[in-house]
Design a protein around this motif. Sequence first.
Motif: not given
Length: 223
Positions: A139-166
Amino acid sequence: MSTPTTLVDLSHPLDPERMSIPPDLPQLSCCPIATVSKDGFSMHTVSLGSHTGTHVDAPSHFIADGKTIDQIPLSALVGPAIVLDLTSKGAKEVITWADIEKSPHADQIKAGVILLLHTGWSKHWASPGHIYWEHPYLSTDIAEKLIARGVNVIGVDFASPDESQFEPPWKFPFHRSFLGLGGFIVENLTNLEQLKGPGVMVNLLPINLVGSDGAPVRGLAWK
């Protein structure tokens, strides 16, 4: 500085015969142009997209004046990491901030920490069909909440933090939000199930491709 006793490889092999790459994007090619038997030495020519395999997204991937790969500080992608277990999430299921907060390690999400999300989806890497692209997403709100906490790097074990679209219209709201706020994204990680407990350190430095919006990384973790 103590030497790590065990290194965990967080990157998928770059194998042209076993890859998950959308068909409309540049495919990986690694071709010999010289051989020891014929030329006295071996050399290959390599062609790939900037977002092939395990890689880092620079802000310029979606932000016109955002930092490029060579402008990312080295210190941003090396350091302590927190691994959250989100293996309960299924295909195309959204991961919310509430899911993040429920983690037993949520109190450790703070400035200077690299956040890694373990869904187990890496097991579908190079699988036939479309299953790898049916991964969970954030969900998009995770981005703002992480940056607010000072977390600038997120890693995922899949293709994209967004839904994949082609096909257009291109949306990618998490990318636009997190990269727009100065964050960096690492995609297609693997072996996160091996990272348990506190004290995890990671190195997620990409190839130093000047002016590029992304680059492959040989990710490593140790304790």
